[in-house]
Motif scaffolding. Structure first.
Motif, PDB file in Angstrom:
ATOM      1  N   GLN A  70       2.891  25.524  16.132  1.00 40.90           N
ATOM      2  CA  GLN A  70       4.111  25.622  16.926  1.00 40.90           C
ATOM      3  C   GLN A  70       4.257  24.452  17.901  1.00 40.90           C
ATOM      4  O   GLN A  70       3.261  23.971  18.459  1.00 40.90           O
ATOM      5  N   PRO A  71       5.478  23.959  18.106  1.00 46.05           N
ATOM      6  CA  PRO A  71       5.696  22.893  19.089  1.00 46.05           C
ATOM      7  C   PRO A  71       5.267  23.331  20.486  1.00 46.05           C
ATOM      8  O   PRO A  71       5.279  24.524  20.810  1.00 46.05           O
ATOM      9  N   ALA A  79      10.075  19.110  23.695  1.00 45.50           N
ATOM     10  CA  ALA A  79       9.125  19.734  22.775  1.00 45.50           C
ATOM     11  C   ALA A  79       8.455  18.667  21.910  1.00 45.50           C
ATOM     12  O   ALA A  79       9.096  17.716  21.473  1.00 45.50           O
ATOM     13  N   ALA A  81       6.043  18.478  18.450  1.00 41.72           N
ATOM     14  CA  ALA A  81       5.541  19.263  17.322  1.00 41.72           C
ATOM     15  C   ALA A  81       4.208  18.697  16.836  1.00 41.72           C
ATOM     16  O   ALA A  81       4.083  17.483  16.644  1.00 41.72           O
ATOM     17  N   THR A  83       1.282  17.720  14.201  1.00 44.92           N
ATOM     18  CA  THR A  83       1.230  17.382  12.784  1.00 44.92           C
ATOM     19  C   THR A  83       0.137  18.168  12.079  1.00 44.92           C
ATOM     20  O   THR A  83       0.196  18.365  10.864  1.00 44.92           O
TER      21      THR A  83
END
Length: 258
Positions: A70-71, A79, A81, A83
């Motif tokens: 989740q970001p 926000a 994110a 990887t």
């Protein structure tokens, strides 16, 4: 290819050659440096973005590692994110990088899964690095015990609770540990890492490309320069979080039998 396309392609190739010598211009996945950058809620976005820019120009394989997929929401409400998550992050890393942000750092220090992940990755990484209050997280993971290190000036005094030896330099190197001071020191840290892993000439090219030639408008970048009144006001505003950080640092140190 028309003239405009040709000029665009030529400019792109020239930019690439400015940063990396011909032998490094197109690294293959197998020889790219593996950089893992921890991301967490309430981290300072600038702690991340400056070093990320340097690592990206180095053409490193950069992974933003979150606890989950989740970001996370940063200090400026932007926000970011991940990887990869803790579960599928690569190992070993050439560089483990931990950003700061006092609120997020304190919460992460109190999260066993995060601390254990940093400890596991740090014990295997080629370089273990942080900027700003991120060094408190390295300390909580036991990765600074017996090492010289720095942090943001208002929490630097907490590092000895976790076995570190403090220094006030903007970037501190001790064997494979590299720590930076507050926020903007992240660029200095990343350029130091670039010089260590890719050579000083490459680091200089990157510094030139990002035109890193700071000339701040005020001489107030340290408590000594800013003066007692301004430094005292900052400490007053942050005192509750600093107390929480102190409690977390002492708790972490207690588990190390310091």
């Amino acid at each position: 290819m028309d003239r405009r396309e040709f000029n665009t392609t030529l400019a792109a190739l020239s930019l690439l050659n400015l940063v990396a010598p011909a032998a490094m211009a197109q690294p293959t996945p197998s020889n790219r440096l593996r950089v893992g950058m921890l991301i967490h809620s309430d981290m300072i976005l600038l702690d991340l973005v400056g070093p990320l820019t340097v690592f990206n120009i180095m053409q490193a394989d950069v992974q933003l590692i979150g606890k989950t997929a989740q970001p996370v929401i940063t200090d400026v409400r932007v926000a970011v994110a991940p990887t990869v998550s803790f579960d599928n992050a690569p190992k070993p890393l050439d560089v483990l990088f931990v950003p700061g942000g006092l609120k997020g750092t304190v919460a992460a220090m109190q999260d066993r899964q995060t601390v254990d992940f940093i400890k596991e990755q740090g014990n295997a990484a080629r370089l273990v690095t942080s900027v700003c209050t991120g060094s408190l997280l390295l300390g909580a993971a036991g990765l600074l015990k017996g090492y010289q290190a720095t942090s943001h000036w208002y929490v630097l005094h907490l590092l000895p609770h976790m076995g570190a030896v403090t220094r006030t330099d903007r970037v501190v190197e001790d064997r494979n540990r590299m720590t930076g001071g507050g926020v903007t020191a992240g660029i200095d840290l990343a350029l130091t890492i670039a010089a260590r892993l890719a050579g000083e000439d490459t680091a200089k090219r990157i510094q030139l490309l990002i035109e890193y030639d700071p000339k701040p408008p005020f001489n107030a970048g340290s408590p000594e320069q800013a003066g007692q009144a301004i430094a005292g006001e900052v400490l007053k505003r942050r005192q509750e979080l600093i107390r929480e950080a102190e409690a977390a640092a002492k708790a972490a140190g207690a588990t190390m039998n310091l």
